[in-house]
Structures are given as structure tokens and as C-alpha cells.
Enzyme design. Structure first.
Site, PDB file in Angstrom:
ATOM      1  CB  THR A   1      -0.957  -0.057   1.194  1.00 12.66           C
ATOM      2  OG1 THR A   1      -0.158  -0.387   2.362  1.00 12.66           O
ATOM      3  CG2 THR A   1      -2.200  -1.285   1.111  1.00 12.66           C
TER       4      THR A   1
ATOM      5  CB  THR B   1      -1.525  -1.505   8.558  1.00 11.37           C
ATOM      6  OG1 THR B   1      -2.361  -0.967   8.988  1.00 11.37           O
ATOM      7  CG2 THR B   1      -2.122  -1.950   7.028  1.00 11.37           C
TER       8      THR B   1
ATOM      9  CE  LYS C   1       0.453  -3.226   3.527  1.00 16.11           C
ATOM     10  NZ  LYS C   1      -0.208  -2.542   4.310  1.00 16.11           N
TER      11      LYS C   1
END
Length: 404
Positions: free
Chosen positions: A150, A187, A176
Site C-alpha cells: 500500500t 497494518t 507488507k
């Protein structure tokens, strides 16, 4: 054990792919990833501790009740968290991929990452499923690693091989994570594969124990995401005697898995949103590992320490202050603090008191891309290492308009 190439496809039996399906407006950005095993796999996963969990988490939890899986599908650009029809769309992701692979939807692990609260455009994923399956390759790890990014600026993948029971075993992974990174994961997504023969129970034990000392020792910004997941598939194709208990073979496997996870964790910290440097804090000479971990995590989580690292300012008082509010046991009057990098090292605090030191040398040391804060408690033989990054102006720029 040695590092090898191949990432998530290094282990026998695995293929991967990453394509653009249309979740992202930029057609040059991959946004849909797939990892697939040609055979049944033992499987395990650990998840975010956030009370608010994204729909893919619940679907994966249900699918892994059997302790087995054959595929991992992940989209980026939309978290499918707190979103309309989230559960249904997560199930549809599994179903469309399963159809193309000729497996059951319950054999698919599903993950998403991106903006929270927006409906997932499941139609574009379903339309892209045939192309995604067709793109599967034994050299597809790099594409899959790109597709799960992202705000990440760097792909994160690593693989190792070792010998267990006279057989060559490989473990590889992709990950990620750049923002919303705080223990008990952030995240962050990590997808790991191995060709070791190991039961799902032992696989879960190894993953869980390893996570505590790797992903859970990373902090970028103090936020814990709704979507965190680390999942592992084991094909068993290496041919070693199956690991069924915490034997010598188990601990060999655990050490290699922990190496992979620690590499991925460091890469996440280095790629923190807006970060200009990786900051490692090692607390040693502690009476207990738990205390050392709490102290190190408090240091790398401190906004003031992180800001000082951005400015290459040897403000060691902020380090001791952060230790003080960690609620971990230690004696401030015993503490030594040293700043280190490839430029050398400099002792700035001894027995809890400041020392005269060369400020210019300290600035050179702290201006490197990787810096370390070494804290000696002088009380025992235990230690812990945690990873973070500096806090820069760009972090606010990135997150000020992330959704829009």
C-alpha cells in the site's frame, strides 16, 4: 542455514502471482496477489489483537479450523474492514479463486489491506481471477510482494534453506507493512511458505512463538490495524520426518522461521511511512526477557525518541524517560546508554548520569540509515531487541490525506 532467492516460492510446491485487477486507479500498480500450493498443506495463522477486525480475518479463522489450506489470496487498496457486505465479499474472493484453482473455498486464506470502511469492488476481483490463476509461476514471488503493498516503498521478501533430518528444507516469505505498525502486529501482512513436513499444531506453535519476538517487536507509529495477519503453509515436500512435537527438528525449524520473520519485521520498520532511518533498540543485562522487551519497545515507540532520531540529536534523556514510564522493572542508576551505527559508537550515559561526549561524532553516528540504541541495565543476562524508525514530516503528509 543460509539465505537463498525465491521468496514465497522458494519452497517446493509453491507458485505465486501478482496482477492489476482494478482496485487501484493506477494500472501500473499490482493490487491482487495469489500464493498456491500444488498439494495439501498444513496451515496456521496469527491475527491482529485489535477488537475491530476486518472481514477477511473472520473468514480465514473459520477456514483454518481444519488446520489445512492450499492458497492465499490478498488484495490491496481496500481493507474490506467495517465495510458493507464485508463478510460476503471476503467469501466471494475465496470462491472465485478456488474455482480457478480447482480447490474448495474453505482451502483459501483471504486477506485485504488498504482503506477502511469502503465497500470492496468484488466484481473486478472476480473478473480478474482467471488471469490471476493463469499468472501463477514458480518465479512469481516478486510480483506477489508488489501486489500486497500500500504505502510501502520497498518490497519485502526473504527465503532460507537448512537441513532437517538429512533433508533440505526451505522457508520463504513476503510481507507488507509501512504504517499502522504497533505490537501485536500492525497494518502488516506476512505470508510464509515452507516445504517442511510438520503438523498444523506444531506449525501454529512455531508461528505464534516466533511472532512474539519478531512482528510484535516492531513499532512505526503506535497504531494497531484491523487487518493484521501472518499466515504459513507447509507442503511437506522436503521429505523430512514429520515434526510432531517440540523435538530438536522443531527447534531447528523454529529458529529458521524466526530468522525469516525477523528479516521481514526489520524491513517493515525500515520502510515505515516517511521514515529516513531504521532505529533498533537492544536492551541487555536485564533480569528478565519480558522486562527487556517492554523497555526496548517503550524506547522505539516514543515519539520524542523517534523525533530525536530524525534530527540525529543524541538526546539520551528521552531514552531513559521512555524506559521510566514503561512500568518494567529496572534500576535507573545502573543504566548505560550508547548510540551506534556503521560510523562507530558513543557512550552518552553511564550509571544513569550524563557524560561529556563529542556532539559532532554523535551526529555523524545518528545520521546513518540504520542506527542502534544500546541499553545496558547491568542487572542480569537477559536481552531483547525491538525495531522502529524515526518520525519525519513526511509521515504527517502521507497520513493527512491517505483516504482522499
Amino acid at each position: 542455514m543460509k539465505e537463498i532467492s525465491g521468496g514465497v516460492t522458494a519452497a517446493l510446491g509453491f507458485k505465486a502471482a501478482g496482477i492489476h485487477c482494478g482496485l487501484r486507479k493506477n494500472k501500473d500498480r499490482r493490487d491482487l496477489a495469489l500464493v498456491f500450493s500444488e498439494t495439501d498443506c498444513a496451515a496456521a495463522a496469527v491475527y491482529t489483537t485489535n477488537k475491530v477486525k476486518a472481514a477477511p480475518i473472520y473468514v480465514t479463522m473459520e477456514h483454518l479450523e481444519s488446520g489445512s489450506a492450499r492458497a492465499i489470496v490478498c488484495c490491496s487498496g481496500n481493507a474490506n474492514a467495517c465495510a458493507p457486505d464485508g463478510q460476503e465479499n471476503a467469501e466471494r474472493m475465496c470462491s472465485c479463486v478456488a474455482k480457478e484453482l480447482g480447490i474448495k473455498p474453505s482451502e483459501v486464506i483471504v486477506a485485504s489491506t488498504g482503506v477502511i470502511g469502503q465497500r470492496l469492488n468484488i466484481d473486478v476481483i472476480e473478473t480478474a481471477a482467471p488471469a490471476l490463476a493463469k499468472a501463477l509461476s514458480e518465479r512469481g514471488s516478486d510480483d506477489a510482494a508488489s501486489a500486497i503493498m500500500t504505502t510501502d516503498l520497498r518490497k519485502k521478501e526473504v527465503a532460507v534453506e537448512l537441513e532437517i533430518g538429512g533433508k533440505t528444507v526451505k522457508i520463504g516469505g513476503i510481507a507488507k507493512g509501512s504504517g499502522m505498525i504497533m505490537p501485536n502486529m500492525g497494518t502488516m501482512l506476512a505470508f510464509i511458505t515452507t516445504d517442511a513436513a510438520i503438523t498444523s499444531e506444531m506449525l501454529h506453535a512455531a508461528l505464534y512463538e516466533s511472532t512474539q519476538k519478531t512482528y510484535n517487536r516492531v513499532c512505526v507509529d503506535g497504531d494497531t490495524s484491523t487487518n493484521d495477519m501472518a499466515a504459513i503453509l507447509a507442503s511437506g515436500l522436503a521429505g523430512n520426518a514429520q515434526i510432531e512435537w517440540k523435538s530438536e527438528d522443531y527447534y531447528k525449524f523454529y529458529e529458521a522461521l524466526s530468522y525469516v520473520n525477523s528479516c521481514l519485521a526489520r524491513l517493515m520498520a525500515r520502510d515505515g511511512e516517511g521514515a529516513s532511518r531504521l532505529v533498533t533498540c537492544r536492551v541487555y543485562g536485564s533480569r528478565g526477557e519480558d522486562a527487556a522487551e517492554r523497555l526496548a519497545m517503550s524506547v522505539i515507540s516514543s515519539s520524542l525518541v523517534k523525533a530525536a532520531m530524525f534530527g540525529a540529536d543524541a538526546n539520551w534523556g528521552r531514552v531513559l524517560c521512555a524506559m521510566g514510564y514503561s512500568k518494567a522493572p529496572f534500576r535507573p542508576e545502573y543504566v548505560d546508554i550508547e548510540f551506534c551505527s556503521k560510523e562507530g559508537s558513543i557512550l552518552v550515559c553511564e550509571k544513569g548520569a550524563g557524560l561529556s561526549f563529542d556532539e559532532e561524532k554523535a551526529k555523524r553516528i545518528l545520521s546513518q540509515e540504520e542506527v542502534s540504541i544500546e541499553v545496558n541495565l547491568n542487572e542480569g543476562a537477559c536481552e531483547a531487541t525491538c525495531w522502529g524508525c524515526d518520525l519525519t514530516y513526511d509521515y504527517v503528509k502521507i497520513n493527512g490525506d491517505y483516504r482522499t
